[in-house]
Motif scaffolding. Structure first.
Motif, short mmCIF file in Angstrom:
data_model
loop_
_atom_site.label_atom_id
_atom_site.label_comp_id
_atom_site.label_asym_id
_atom_site.label_seq_id
_atom_site.Cartn_x
_atom_site.Cartn_y
_atom_site.Cartn_z
N ILE A 51 -54.21 -69.04 -10.38
CA ILE A 51 -55.03 -67.78 -9.37
C ILE A 51 -54.01 -66.69 -8.97
O ILE A 51 -53.06 -66.67 -8.92
N SER A 52 -54.63 -65.78 -8.84
CA SER A 52 -53.39 -64.21 -8.20
C SER A 52 -53.58 -64.80 -7.10
O SER A 52 -54.74 -65.50 -6.77
N SER A 55 -57.26 -63.47 -5.35
CA SER A 55 -58.38 -64.37 -5.25
C SER A 55 -58.93 -63.73 -6.89
O SER A 55 -60.28 -64.67 -7.35
N ASN A 56 -58.74 -62.53 -7.27
CA ASN A 56 -60.00 -61.86 -7.81
C ASN A 56 -59.28 -62.17 -9.14
O ASN A 56 -60.45 -62.40 -10.15
N SER A 57 -58.45 -62.78 -9.72
CA SER A 57 -58.48 -63.44 -11.44
C SER A 57 -58.26 -65.11 -11.42
O SER A 57 -57.02 -65.42 -10.08
N LYS A 58 -58.70 -66.03 -12.27
CA LYS A 58 -58.64 -67.16 -12.26
C LYS A 58 -58.95 -67.74 -13.06
O LYS A 58 -59.78 -66.96 -14.32
N TYR A 59 -58.25 -68.75 -13.94
CA TYR A 59 -57.99 -68.74 -15.39
C TYR A 59 -57.80 -70.31 -15.26
O TYR A 59 -57.18 -71.11 -14.33
N THR A 101 -46.68 -63.49 -11.08
CA THR A 101 -47.61 -62.73 -11.76
C THR A 101 -47.94 -64.33 -12.37
O THR A 101 -47.67 -65.22 -12.77
N ILE A 102 -49.63 -63.80 -12.67
CA ILE A 102 -50.72 -65.28 -13.10
C ILE A 102 -49.72 -65.24 -14.55
O ILE A 102 -49.90 -66.36 -14.91
N SER A 106 -48.71 -68.47 -15.72
CA SER A 106 -49.12 -69.62 -16.57
C SER A 106 -47.71 -70.38 -17.72
O SER A 106 -48.18 -70.98 -18.13
#
Length: 122
Positions: A51-52, A55-59, A101-102, A106
């Motif tokens: 999660i960024s 919280s705008n980006s989640k994978y 970073t995301i 990851s």
């Protein structure tokens, strides 16, 4: 350096739910992406979710998509992993990670917690 402490693991029956928490301290939490990995016995550590900071980006990994939800509360410097419809194959030690970073999170690059055991009985 960010210190991370996971909690919330335990023993649950298949189909049940658990919520993991990861509390950060030390260096500011600000701007950090956060994620979860897991490692089952005899297997390599694998990516679960990220999660960024906003919280705008989640994978999610395909294996948990639709069952697990990642979230964070920046005021509490805490990231969560809500795990529903648990399966026996979700049994693993779950690790929290913080990174810049995301992409780096990851890839498993960042500061790690010590892990919390999740055991799902079938």
């Amino acid at each position: 350096q960010v210190q991370l402490v996971e909690s919330g693991g335990g023993l649950v029956q298949a189909g049940g739910s658990l919520r993991l928490s990861c509390a950060a301290s030390g260096r500011t939490f600000s701007g950090y992406a956060m994620g979860w990995f897991r490692q089952a016995p005899g297997k390599e550590r694998e990516f679960v979710s990220v999660i960024s900071y906003s919280s705008n980006s989640k994978y999610y990994a395909d294996s948990v998509k639709g069952r697990f939800t990642i979230s964070r509360d920046n005021a509490k410097n805490t990231v969560y992993l809500q795990m529903n419809s648990l399966k026996h194959e979700d049994t693993a030690v779950y690790y929290c990670i913080a990174g810049t970073t995301i992409a780096s999170v990851s890839a498993g690059s960042g500061s790690w917690g010590q892990g919390t055991q999740v055991t799902v009985s079938s």
